[in-house]
Design a protein around this motif. Structure first.
Motif, PDB file in Angstrom:
ATOM      1  N   MET A 165       0.848  -1.203   0.000  1.00  0.00           N
ATOM      2  CA  MET A 165       0.000   0.000   0.000  1.00  0.00           C
ATOM      3  C   MET A 165       0.880   1.248   0.000  1.00  0.00           C
ATOM      4  O   MET A 165       0.619   2.213  -0.723  1.00  0.00           O
ATOM      5  N   GLU A 166       1.936   1.202   0.799  1.00  0.00           N
ATOM      6  CA  GLU A 166       2.844   2.357   0.858  1.00  0.00           C
ATOM      7  C   GLU A 166       3.546   2.554  -0.482  1.00  0.00           C
ATOM      8  O   GLU A 166       3.751   3.671  -0.945  1.00  0.00           O
ATOM      9  N   GLU A 167       3.887   1.428  -1.151  1.00  0.00           N
ATOM     10  CA  GLU A 167       4.567   1.548  -2.446  1.00  0.00           C
ATOM     11  C   GLU A 167       3.641   2.163  -3.507  1.00  0.00           C
ATOM     12  O   GLU A 167       4.072   2.982  -4.320  1.00  0.00           O
ATOM     13  N   LEU A 168       2.374   1.770  -3.492  1.00  0.00           N
ATOM     14  CA  LEU A 168       1.428   2.347  -4.459  1.00  0.00           C
ATOM     15  C   LEU A 168       1.306   3.857  -4.239  1.00  0.00           C
ATOM     16  O   LEU A 168       1.302   4.636  -5.204  1.00  0.00           O
ATOM     17  N   GLU A 169       1.235   4.256  -2.977  1.00  0.00           N
ATOM     18  CA  GLU A 169       1.118   5.683  -2.672  1.00  0.00           C
ATOM     19  C   GLU A 169       2.383   6.426  -3.123  1.00  0.00           C
ATOM     20  O   GLU A 169       2.303   7.458  -3.796  1.00  0.00           O
ATOM     21  N   GLN A 170       3.524   5.852  -2.797  1.00  0.00           N
ATOM     22  CA  GLN A 170       4.788   6.500  -3.165  1.00  0.00           C
ATOM     23  C   GLN A 170       4.933   6.603  -4.681  1.00  0.00           C
ATOM     24  O   GLN A 170       5.297   7.645  -5.231  1.00  0.00           O
ATOM     25  N   GLN A 171       4.615   5.491  -5.391  1.00  0.00           N
ATOM     26  CA  GLN A 171       4.751   5.509  -6.854  1.00  0.00           C
ATOM     27  C   GLN A 171       3.805   6.526  -7.498  1.00  0.00           C
ATOM     28  O   GLN A 171       4.148   7.151  -8.505  1.00  0.00           O
ATOM     29  N   THR A 172       2.609   6.655  -6.924  1.00  0.00           N
ATOM     30  CA  THR A 172       1.645   7.610  -7.482  1.00  0.00           C
ATOM     31  C   THR A 172       2.203   9.025  -7.373  1.00  0.00           C
ATOM     32  O   THR A 172       2.157   9.809  -8.333  1.00  0.00           O
ATOM     33  N   ARG A 173       2.760   9.342  -6.193  1.00  0.00           N
ATOM     34  CA  ARG A 173       3.391  10.667  -6.027  1.00  0.00           C
ATOM     35  C   ARG A 173       4.539  10.844  -7.012  1.00  0.00           C
ATOM     36  O   ARG A 173       4.670  11.876  -7.658  1.00  0.00           O
ATOM     37  N   GLU A 174       5.401   9.797  -7.127  1.00  0.00           N
ATOM     38  CA  GLU A 174       6.561   9.896  -8.007  1.00  0.00           C
ATOM     39  C   GLU A 174       6.131  10.092  -9.456  1.00  0.00           C
ATOM     40  O   GLU A 174       6.695  10.927 -10.182  1.00  0.00           O
ATOM     41  N   ALA A 175       5.101   9.326  -9.879  1.00  0.00           N
ATOM     42  CA  ALA A 175       4.647   9.433 -11.268  1.00  0.00           C
ATOM     43  C   ALA A 175       4.100  10.834 -11.546  1.00  0.00           C
ATOM     44  O   ALA A 175       4.401  11.441 -12.584  1.00  0.00           O
ATOM     45  N   LEU A 176       3.319  11.362 -10.609  1.00  0.00           N
ATOM     46  CA  LEU A 176       2.730  12.691 -10.812  1.00  0.00           C
ATOM     47  C   LEU A 176       3.795  13.785 -10.781  1.00  0.00           C
ATOM     48  O   LEU A 176       3.661  14.807 -11.450  1.00  0.00           O
ATOM     49  N   ASP A 177       4.855  13.543 -10.015  1.00  0.00           N
ATOM     50  CA  ASP A 177       5.947  14.527  -9.927  1.00  0.00           C
ATOM     51  C   ASP A 177       7.002  14.325 -11.015  1.00  0.00           C
ATOM     52  O   ASP A 177       8.018  15.021 -11.037  1.00  0.00           O
ATOM     53  N   GLY A 178       6.789  13.320 -11.893  1.00  0.00           N
ATOM     54  CA  GLY A 178       7.742  13.066 -12.975  1.00  0.00           C
ATOM     55  C   GLY A 178       9.070  12.507 -12.485  1.00  0.00           C
ATOM     56  O   GLY A 178      10.101  12.660 -13.148  1.00  0.00           O
ATOM     57  N   LYS A 179       9.044  11.866 -11.306  1.00  0.00           N
ATOM     58  CA  LYS A 179      10.286  11.308 -10.747  1.00  0.00           C
ATOM     59  C   LYS A 179      10.436   9.840 -11.127  1.00  0.00           C
ATOM     60  O   LYS A 179       9.444   9.187 -11.476  1.00  0.00           O
ATOM     61  N   PRO A 180      11.644   9.277 -11.000  1.00  0.00           N
ATOM     62  CA  PRO A 180      11.815   7.834 -11.247  1.00  0.00           C
ATOM     63  C   PRO A 180      10.964   7.037 -10.262  1.00  0.00           C
ATOM     64  O   PRO A 180      10.785   7.444  -9.112  1.00  0.00           O
ATOM     65  N   ILE A 181      10.445   5.902 -10.732  1.00  0.00           N
ATOM     66  CA  ILE A 181       9.515   5.102  -9.933  1.00  0.00           C
ATOM     67  C   ILE A 181      10.283   4.085  -9.088  1.00  0.00           C
ATOM     68  O   ILE A 181      11.123   3.347  -9.602  1.00  0.00           O
ATOM     69  N   THR A 182       9.978   4.057  -7.783  1.00  0.00           N
ATOM     70  CA  THR A 182      10.614   3.092  -6.874  1.00  0.00           C
ATOM     71  C   THR A 182       9.829   1.779  -6.913  1.00  0.00           C
ATOM     72  O   THR A 182       8.623   1.769  -6.707  1.00  0.00           O
ATOM     73  N   THR A 183      10.520   0.670  -7.215  1.00  0.00           N
ATOM     74  CA  THR A 183       9.838  -0.639  -7.207  1.00  0.00           C
ATOM     75  C   THR A 183      10.562  -1.570  -6.237  1.00  0.00           C
ATOM     76  O   THR A 183      11.590  -2.142  -6.566  1.00  0.00           O
ATOM     77  N   ASN A 184      10.017  -1.694  -5.035  1.00  0.00           N
ATOM     78  CA  ASN A 184      10.586  -2.607  -4.039  1.00  0.00           C
ATOM     79  C   ASN A 184       9.749  -3.861  -3.878  1.00  0.00           C
ATOM     80  O   ASN A 184      10.267  -4.961  -3.743  1.00  0.00           O
ATOM     81  N   ILE A 185       8.430  -3.722  -3.873  1.00  0.00           N
ATOM     82  CA  ILE A 185       7.543  -4.848  -3.553  1.00  0.00           C
ATOM     83  C   ILE A 185       7.197  -5.634  -4.809  1.00  0.00           C
ATOM     84  O   ILE A 185       7.262  -6.854  -4.839  1.00  0.00           O
ATOM     85  N   PHE A 186       6.798  -4.937  -5.848  1.00  0.00           N
ATOM     86  CA  PHE A 186       6.435  -5.588  -7.110  1.00  0.00           C
ATOM     87  C   PHE A 186       7.514  -5.311  -8.150  1.00  0.00           C
ATOM     88  O   PHE A 186       8.161  -4.261  -8.098  1.00  0.00           O
ATOM     89  N   PRO A 187       7.680  -6.208  -9.116  1.00  0.00           N
ATOM     90  CA  PRO A 187       8.728  -5.978 -10.121  1.00  0.00           C
ATOM     91  C   PRO A 187       8.348  -4.927 -11.153  1.00  0.00           C
ATOM     92  O   PRO A 187       9.180  -4.526 -11.965  1.00  0.00           O
ATOM     93  N   PHE A 188       7.060  -4.492 -11.154  1.00  0.00           N
ATOM     94  CA  PHE A 188       6.609  -3.535 -12.171  1.00  0.00           C
ATOM     95  C   PHE A 188       6.145  -2.253 -11.515  1.00  0.00           C
ATOM     96  O   PHE A 188       5.825  -2.231 -10.332  1.00  0.00           O
ATOM     97  N   GLN A 189       6.060  -1.207 -12.350  1.00  0.00           N
ATOM     98  CA  GLN A 189       5.351  -0.017 -11.867  1.00  0.00           C
ATOM     99  C   GLN A 189       3.910  -0.410 -11.601  1.00  0.00           C
ATOM    100  O   GLN A 189       3.250  -1.046 -12.425  1.00  0.00           O
TER     101      GLN A 189
END
Ligand SMILES: NC(=O)c1ccc[n+]([C@@H]2O[C@H](COP(=O)([O-])OP(=O)(O)OC[C@H]3O[C@@H](n4cnc5c(N)ncnc54)[C@H](OP(=O)(O)O)[C@@H]3O)[C@@H](O)[C@H]2O)c1
Length: 374
Positions: free
Chosen positions: A206-230
């Motif tokens: 859940m934390e990874e989804l939240e973090q990735q959503t922020r990163e995607a909206l901010d145009g930052k590289p996507i962190t993938t720790n839990i799942f192998p995909f964005q």
């Protein structure tokens, strides 16, 4: 012993607000405590996790009676404190001695932990309700959805040892909706397509989804720790391991667990399980073939009469269940109930189902099972 209120309705403290993580170290006000001298001593194994935290909320919401609580997690969390119903508890590291004097344990710390510690707990006279897949298909271990097959655990009681398995979340949510239809017209074949939320993979997902959503909206590289995909703004085949037949384990759980819960080996089931970037509740599209005729009206009547099912089926308004409708709710929501037009007869239906898998798919179902042990 179902209680119709929730923490929110009763003005419960912030530390127990539905949908929010309980705050470590926060002291809450004494409200509606159900600590009773003659209740079971209850252990929560995996209390720091997504399901463990939900156990606490559900125990509170349902006024589950207990004489004492033991909070257990890994050594990493030992010493952390949680407030629950006005009392402060310190998380202890799970060990082989954790179950001395404990009557009832709710396990949600993964299959490996359950495999090792549930038999130890049971041998110490503690009755275990296990959320993992470790014992679901074990002969002699009941696999129970209380609304569907409570008879499977008849005669079991807290303080006597034994293990009851909680089914997989997708199975529980599907069978809450399909069982009343099965009883009305006997399911011959079921085709399930799931749209599964992040919460099913635990707190970190859940934390990874939240973090990735922020990163995607901010145009930052996507962190993938839990799942192998964005995961944010994407979807992918369920992350459980593949089996030899090309189905993943989540899909095979639907097949095997349904047969065990219904006690019916001849029902044909196939499924495709998908992770979608939803935070908390699973959705499932289910196509059903029946042995007997069933109309849309009969199906809706059977669903309406089943405990724990709510219907949202407003065709005129194009209003059907959504994961947000189901989030933090006890009920499983069903809609899009329609005759399968690919068939010439009245022996096919399509339905769409949403259910909160941390609640009914895990913690609520387990606590309902625990209520049957009282
Ligand atoms: N999430 C769901 O909707 C759902 C639904 C049905 C079933 N389940 C099952 O429930 C279990 C937990 O899922 P979750 O989503 O709550 O996962 P989670 O959020 O990752 O939590 C895992 C819990 O297990 C504990 N744990 C890990 N290693 C441990 C160890 N060596 N000894 C003792 N405790 C340990 C963790 O404690 P630390 O914080 O100390 O690491 C944490 O409390 C899994 O078996 C899962 O398959 C989950």
């Amino acid at each position: 012993m179902r209680v119709a209120h929730s923490c929110a309705l009763r003005g419960a403290p912030l530390a127990c607000r539905p949908g929010q993580p309980l705050r470590a170290g926060r002291r809450s006000v004494q409200v509606f405590a159900k600590k009773v001298a003659d209740g079971p001593k209850v252990a929560i194994v995996g209390v720091t996790g997504a399901v463990g935290q939900e156990f606490l909320r559900v125990l509170h919401e349902r006024d589950f009676p207990y004489s004492d609580l033991v909070m257990l997690a890994s050594a990493r969390s030992a010493g952390r404190t949680y407030s629950f119903e006005g009392q402060e508890y310190t998380v202890q590291a799970l060990t082989e001695d954790s179950f001395a004097g404990v009557d009832l344990a709710l396990f949600s710390a993964g299959g490996g932990i359950s495999k090792k510690f549930a038999p130890i707990a049971s041998a110490a006279g503690c009755t275990v309700v296990d959320n993992s897949s470790a014992f679901r298909m074990t002969e002699g271990v009941p696999l129970v959805i209380p609304e569907v097959n409570p008879q499977a655990m008849e005669g079991m009681k807290y303080g006597k040892g034994g293990i009851v398995a909680n089914p997989n979340c997708s199975t529980i949510i599907a069978l809450m909706a399909v069982t009343p239809l099965h009883r009305a017209a006997k399911v011959k074949r079921m085709v399930v397509s799931t749209y599964q939320a992040a919460s099913g993979a635990g707190q970190a997902a859940m934390e990874e989804l939240e973090q990735q959503t922020r990163e995607a909206l901010d145009g930052k590289p996507i962190t993938t720790n839990i799942f192998p995909f964005q995961y944010a703004f994407n979807l992918f085949s369920h992350n459980s391991p593949m089996t030899d037949n090309g189905y993943n384990e989540e899909e095979m759980k639907l097949v095997k667990e349904t047969r065990k819960i219904w006690g019916q080996d001849d029902v044909s089931i196939t499924g495709t399980c998908i992770r979608v970037p939803v935070m908390r509740a699973h959705a499932e599209s289910i196509n059903l073939e029946f042995e007997n005729d069933i109309s849309e009206e009969e199906a809706l009547a059977a669903l309406a009469a089943f405990p724990g099912v709510s219907i949202i089926n407003d065709r005129a308004a194009n209003r059907f269940p959504t994961p947000l409708d189901a989030s933090n709710k006890d009920d499983v929501y069903v809609g899009r109930v329609r005759r399968d037009i690919s068939r010439p007869d009245s022996k096919g239906l399509d339905i769409f189902v949403c259910g909160d898998q941390i609640k009914k798919g895990a913690a609520l179902n387990a606590v309902q099972v625990a209520e049957l042990l009282l």
